[in-house]
Design a protein around this motif. Structure first.
Motif, PDB file in Angstrom:
ATOM      1  N   LEU A 102       0.829  -1.209   0.000  1.00 40.23           N
ATOM      2  CA  LEU A 102       0.000   0.000   0.000  1.00 40.23           C
ATOM      3  C   LEU A 102       0.861   1.257   0.000  1.00 40.23           C
ATOM      4  O   LEU A 102       0.500   2.272  -0.609  1.00 40.23           O
ATOM      5  N   HIS A 103       1.989   1.226   0.691  1.00 40.09           N
ATOM      6  CA  HIS A 103       2.846   2.404   0.738  1.00 40.09           C
ATOM      7  C   HIS A 103       3.496   2.665  -0.621  1.00 40.09           C
ATOM      8  O   HIS A 103       3.764   3.819  -0.971  1.00 40.09           O
ATOM      9  N   LEU A 104       3.731   1.606  -1.394  1.00 38.79           N
ATOM     10  CA  LEU A 104       4.197   1.805  -2.768  1.00 38.79           C
ATOM     11  C   LEU A 104       3.072   2.380  -3.623  1.00 38.79           C
ATOM     12  O   LEU A 104       3.326   3.167  -4.542  1.00 38.79           O
ATOM     13  N   ALA A 105       1.833   1.995  -3.315  1.00 39.26           N
ATOM     14  CA  ALA A 105       0.691   2.591  -4.021  1.00 39.26           C
ATOM     15  C   ALA A 105       0.607   4.083  -3.701  1.00 39.26           C
ATOM     16  O   ALA A 105       0.326   4.903  -4.591  1.00 39.26           O
ATOM     17  N   TYR A 106       0.842   4.453  -2.434  1.00 41.29           N
ATOM     18  CA  TYR A 106       0.837   5.873  -2.071  1.00 41.29           C
ATOM     19  C   TYR A 106       1.930   6.622  -2.835  1.00 41.29           C
ATOM     20  O   TYR A 106       1.737   7.770  -3.259  1.00 41.29           O
ATOM     21  N   LEU A 107       3.089   5.957  -3.007  1.00 38.01           N
ATOM     22  CA  LEU A 107       4.172   6.580  -3.766  1.00 38.01           C
ATOM     23  C   LEU A 107       3.749   6.801  -5.213  1.00 38.01           C
ATOM     24  O   LEU A 107       4.019   7.864  -5.793  1.00 38.01           O
ATOM     25  N   ALA A 108       3.074   5.824  -5.795  1.00 37.78           N
ATOM     26  CA  ALA A 108       2.595   5.979  -7.172  1.00 37.78           C
ATOM     27  C   ALA A 108       1.585   7.115  -7.274  1.00 37.78           C
ATOM     28  O   ALA A 108       1.608   7.905  -8.228  1.00 37.78           O
ATOM     29  N   GLU A 109       0.686   7.208  -6.286  1.00 39.08           N
ATOM     30  CA  GLU A 109      -0.289   8.301  -6.273  1.00 39.08           C
ATOM     31  C   GLU A 109       0.414   9.647  -6.127  1.00 39.08           C
ATOM     32  O   GLU A 109       0.034  10.642  -6.768  1.00 39.08           O
ATOM     33  N   ALA A 110       1.465   9.676  -5.312  1.00 42.30           N
ATOM     34  CA  ALA A 110       2.218  10.918  -5.119  1.00 42.30           C
ATOM     35  C   ALA A 110       2.941  11.335  -6.392  1.00 42.30           C
ATOM     36  O   ALA A 110       3.118  12.533  -6.650  1.00 42.30           O
ATOM     37  N   LEU A 111       3.358  10.356  -7.208  1.00 41.34           N
ATOM     38  CA  LEU A 111       3.995  10.683  -8.489  1.00 41.34           C
ATOM     39  C   LEU A 111       3.037  11.462  -9.393  1.00 41.34           C
ATOM     40  O   LEU A 111       3.417  12.470 -10.002  1.00 41.34           O
ATOM     41  N   VAL A 112       1.806  11.003  -9.484  1.00 43.32           N
ATOM     42  CA  VAL A 112       0.814  11.704 -10.301  1.00 43.32           C
ATOM     43  C   VAL A 112       0.499  13.069  -9.707  1.00 43.32           C
ATOM     44  O   VAL A 112       0.436  14.080 -10.419  1.00 43.32           O
ATOM     45  N   LEU A 113       0.300  13.105  -8.380  1.00 47.87           N
ATOM     46  CA  LEU A 113       0.026  14.380  -7.723  1.00 47.87           C
ATOM     47  C   LEU A 113       1.171  15.356  -7.950  1.00 47.87           C
ATOM     48  O   LEU A 113       0.938  16.547  -8.212  1.00 47.87           O
ATOM     49  N   ALA A 114       2.417  14.877  -7.870  1.00 42.55           N
ATOM     50  CA  ALA A 114       3.578  15.744  -8.064  1.00 42.55           C
ATOM     51  C   ALA A 114       3.581  16.352  -9.468  1.00 42.55           C
ATOM     52  O   ALA A 114       3.892  17.539  -9.645  1.00 42.55           O
ATOM     53  N   ARG A 115       3.229  15.543 -10.449  1.00 44.58           N
ATOM     54  CA  ARG A 115       3.200  16.065 -11.816  1.00 44.58           C
ATOM     55  C   ARG A 115       2.171  17.175 -11.948  1.00 44.58           C
ATOM     56  O   ARG A 115       2.443  18.225 -12.553  1.00 44.58           O
ATOM     57  N   TRP A 116       0.982  16.956 -11.380  1.00 47.50           N
ATOM     58  CA  TRP A 116      -0.057  17.979 -11.466  1.00 47.50           C
ATOM     59  C   TRP A 116       0.338  19.229 -10.683  1.00 47.50           C
ATOM     60  O   TRP A 116       0.083  20.351 -11.125  1.00 47.50           O
ATOM     61  N   VAL A 117       0.949  19.047  -9.526  1.00 50.33           N
ATOM     62  CA  VAL A 117       1.364  20.187  -8.702  1.00 50.33           C
ATOM     63  C   VAL A 117       2.351  21.068  -9.460  1.00 50.33           C
ATOM     64  O   VAL A 117       2.253  22.305  -9.441  1.00 50.33           O
ATOM     65  N   LEU A 118       3.301  20.440 -10.159  1.00 51.87           N
ATOM     66  CA  LEU A 118       4.291  21.211 -10.911  1.00 51.87           C
ATOM     67  C   LEU A 118       3.667  21.855 -12.143  1.00 51.87           C
ATOM     68  O   LEU A 118       3.967  23.011 -12.470  1.00 51.87           O
ATOM     69  N   GLU A 119       2.789  21.124 -12.828  1.00 49.68           N
ATOM     70  CA  GLU A 119       2.141  21.680 -14.016  1.00 49.68           C
ATOM     71  C   GLU A 119       1.246  22.861 -13.670  1.00 49.68           C
ATOM     72  O   GLU A 119       1.128  23.809 -14.461  1.00 49.68           O
ATOM     73  N   GLU A 120       0.611  22.804 -12.510  1.00 51.26           N
ATOM     74  CA  GLU A 120      -0.332  23.846 -12.107  1.00 51.26           C
ATOM     75  C   GLU A 120       0.334  24.977 -11.329  1.00 51.26           C
ATOM     76  O   GLU A 120      -0.347  25.878 -10.829  1.00 51.26           O
ATOM     77  N   ASP A 121       1.665  24.920 -11.176  1.00 54.18           N
ATOM     78  CA  ASP A 121       2.408  25.952 -10.449  1.00 54.18           C
ATOM     79  C   ASP A 121       1.865  26.146  -9.033  1.00 54.18           C
ATOM     80  O   ASP A 121       1.667  27.261  -8.556  1.00 54.18           O
ATOM     81  N   VAL A 122       1.600  25.015  -8.359  1.00 50.14           N
ATOM     82  CA  VAL A 122       1.080  25.037  -7.000  1.00 50.14           C
ATOM     83  C   VAL A 122       2.182  25.474  -6.030  1.00 50.14           C
ATOM     84  O   VAL A 122       3.321  25.025  -6.129  1.00 50.14           O
ATOM     85  N   GLN A 123       1.834  26.330  -5.082  1.00 48.03           N
ATOM     86  CA  GLN A 123       2.801  26.830  -4.098  1.00 48.03           C
ATOM     87  C   GLN A 123       2.693  26.137  -2.744  1.00 48.03           C
ATOM     88  O   GLN A 123       3.590  26.255  -1.917  1.00 48.03           O
ATOM     89  N   HIS A 124       1.585  25.436  -2.515  1.00 50.29           N
ATOM     90  CA  HIS A 124       1.416  24.753  -1.236  1.00 50.29           C
ATOM     91  C   HIS A 124       0.424  23.613  -1.426  1.00 50.29           C
ATOM     92  O   HIS A 124      -0.531  23.725  -2.198  1.00 50.29           O
ATOM     93  N   PRO A 147       5.998  22.977  -0.280  1.00 48.56           N
ATOM     94  CA  PRO A 147       5.617  22.764   1.125  1.00 48.56           C
ATOM     95  C   PRO A 147       4.221  22.166   1.244  1.00 48.56           C
ATOM     96  O   PRO A 147       3.369  22.355   0.362  1.00 48.56           O
ATOM     97  N   TYR A 148       3.991  21.454   2.336  1.00 45.69           N
ATOM     98  CA  TYR A 148       2.676  20.874   2.563  1.00 45.69           C
ATOM     99  C   TYR A 148       2.287  20.996   4.030  1.00 45.69           C
ATOM    100  O   TYR A 148       3.125  21.214   4.919  1.00 45.69           O
ATOM    101  N   SER A 149       1.006  20.860   4.253  1.00 50.19           N
ATOM    102  CA  SER A 149       0.445  20.842   5.604  1.00 50.19           C
ATOM    103  C   SER A 149      -0.719  19.866   5.571  1.00 50.19           C
ATOM    104  O   SER A 149      -1.136  19.410   4.514  1.00 50.19           O
ATOM    105  N   PHE A 150      -1.243  19.551   6.736  1.00 49.32           N
ATOM    106  CA  PHE A 150      -2.432  18.689   6.769  1.00 49.32           C
ATOM    107  C   PHE A 150      -3.239  18.985   8.018  1.00 49.32           C
ATOM    108  O   PHE A 150      -2.723  19.527   9.004  1.00 49.32           O
ATOM    109  N   THR A 151      -4.515  18.668   7.953  1.00 49.40           N
ATOM    110  CA  THR A 151      -5.433  18.869   9.065  1.00 49.40           C
ATOM    111  C   THR A 151      -5.721  17.527   9.722  1.00 49.40           C
ATOM    112  O   THR A 151      -6.105  16.574   9.051  1.00 49.40           O
ATOM    113  N   VAL A 152      -5.543  17.463  11.034  1.00 50.87           N
ATOM    114  CA  VAL A 152      -5.845  16.266  11.810  1.00 50.87           C
ATOM    115  C   VAL A 152      -7.211  16.448  12.455  1.00 50.87           C
ATOM    116  O   VAL A 152      -7.474  17.461  13.104  1.00 50.87           O
TER     117      VAL A 152
END
Length: 448
Positions: A102-124, A147-152
């Motif tokens: 599952l943690h490798l699945a999270y890494l794969a999901e993060a790869l896609v998220l990272a691509r979108w974050v960079l393409e969209e010029d996301v700052q946080h 940078p990132y943050s999260f709500t607990v």
């Protein structure tokens, strides 16, 4: 400013507080990219949720090719960052209660998220919940440097915190939002003391749909309502037992159960076993407008939870001028004052829950209205989405400035000196003179 909101399931009937937060952030000039793991399988009935679904990008949408493309892009352009994120994913496996793949699945999901974050010029990047969503956000941060943050929220983060890797998630985060002082205290049990400064109190808030509504003065005599996911932690089985006690004593009542979930079939069976078919009705999920109507037509809202963070539905009921019958757990006593705006009972106690419901049903209508007014005042003071979103927007902007190159930082400081932001003022009003101020654990802050 461009911010990415990452939520494992969005939109969802039980996540209206996320939607309200996003909408109010956009009113504060924050551009929000909505990303979720999956969509389409959830039952959405509220028009606002249906609109949000159309504005949300989904990682698990059946397009497998994008995972390979994202991996190839990361290997080509950011090999060292990819290696760092991969090492972190393996590190999260060590004590995890979830299978290692599952943690490798999270890494794969993060790869896609990272691509979108960079393409969209996301700052946080901001994630809701400290479970798998926060891990994906952390891995994305390690790959992109954004940078990132999260709500607990709780209670999921509190059930098995030693297996969630919370110390690592907090270590890499710019800051961590907690929705109550209790939530912050639970995090403090698992993270180093020098990380406590990252905890920021940002409460869930209600919008004008609830806060601007004039509470009805008409009080029903015997109608009750409960709203929430049909799961073990909400205490529905105890509620049915308490109601059966009242039914045997000849106390008249009618309970509307709003929500759905894995416990539905068991609840239906238990209702039949207890002979409560005429008194208890399961209606499934409702739209926001229908929930407001159901609460407004009830004498009180009942929520006998075993585990919580701080339920938004309690805020909604009090905002509509209705007292609540609930349990003395987690962050609930920070909002609900016993015998002032509702009744607090020990979790799991059938007899005391039955007694509190009886007191509610027997109370004079004038007392019900007085308690509802007291509860509405507390919600207006503590859970208005407008100041809460301003606080969060100020945190996002402060972090963006800190992460910006030195020249950009100087220019941003000059712009703020010429036109100070209202969001920074909101922090001062809350007891923090600037966004780095620890506001989550200041003594007496939550109990107003």
């Amino acid at each position: 400013m461009r911010v990415c909101y990452f939520v494992p399931e969005y939109p969802a009937p039980s996540h209206t507080f996320v939607r309200r937060e996003i909408v109010e952030l956009e009113r504060n000039g924050i551009s929000v990219l909505r990303v979720s793991l999956r969509g389409g399988g959830l039952q959405l009935v509220d028009p606002a949720d249906l609109s949000e679904r159309d504005r949300t990008r989904y990682i698990l949408d059946g397009n497998i090719a994008k995972f390979g493309a994202a991996l190839a892009r990361a290997m080509l352009h950011r090999p060292m960052a990819l290696a760092k994120a991969t090492a972190a994913a393996f590190g999260m496996m060590r004590r995890s209660s979830r299978p290692a793949p599952l943690h490798l699945a999270y890494l794969a999901e993060a790869l896609v998220l990272a691509r979108w974050v960079l393409e969209e010029d996301v700052q946080h990047i901001h994630a809701h919940f400290g479970t798998n969503g926060a891990e994906v956000a952390m891995l994305c941060h390690l790959m992109t440097g954004v940078p990132y943050s999260f709500t607990v929220h709780g209670p999921d983060e509190f059930d098995r915190p030693e297996y969630l890797g919370l110390p690592a998630k907090v270590k890499h985060a710019a800051f961590v939002c907690v929705i109550s002082s209790f939530t912050g205290s639970q995090l403090c049990r698992w993270i180093p003391q020098d990380e406590w400064r990252k905890l920021k109190l940002v409460r869930c808030g209600l919008d004008a749909d609830f806060l601007a509504v004039r509470p009805s003065r008409l009080v029903q005599k015997a109608r009750l309502v409960t709203v929430g996911r049909l799961s073990e932690q909400k205490g529905h089985m105890v509620l049915l037992q308490a109601l059966a006690t009242l039914a045997r004593a000849g106390v008249p009542f009618k309970l509307t159960v709003v929500g759905d979930g894995p416990l539905r079939s068991q609840l239906e069976q238990r209702i039949r076993q207890l002979g409560l078919e005429q008194q208890v009705e399961l209606v499934g999920w409702m739209s926001n407008a229908e929930v407001r109507a159901a609460i407004g037509e009830a004498r009180a809202l009942v929520l006998p939870s075993f585990a919580e963070g701080l339920p938004v539905v309690l805020m909604e009921a009090l905002a509509l001028g209705r007292p609540v019958v609930t349990t003395y757990i987690a962050g609930i006593p920070e909002l609900v004052e016993d015998k002032t705006c509702g009744w607090l009972v020990p979790a799991g106690s059938v007899d005391q829950l039955a007694d509190a419901i009886r007191q509610c049903l027997d109370a004079p209508d004038t007392l019900i209205r007085t308690m509802g007014s007291a509860g509405r005042k507390r919600v207006l003071e503590q859970h208005d989405i407008v100041p809460e979103a301003r606080t969060l927007a100020a945190l996002f902007r402060a972090q963006a400035q800190e992460a910006a190159p030195p020249r950009d930082r100087v220019e941003a400081a000059g712009r703020r000196a010429e036109a100070p932001e209202a969001s920074n003022a909101s922090l001062a009003e809350r007891g923090g003179s600037e966004p780095g101020k620890v506001i989550a654990l200041r003594p007496g802050h939550a109990a107003r």
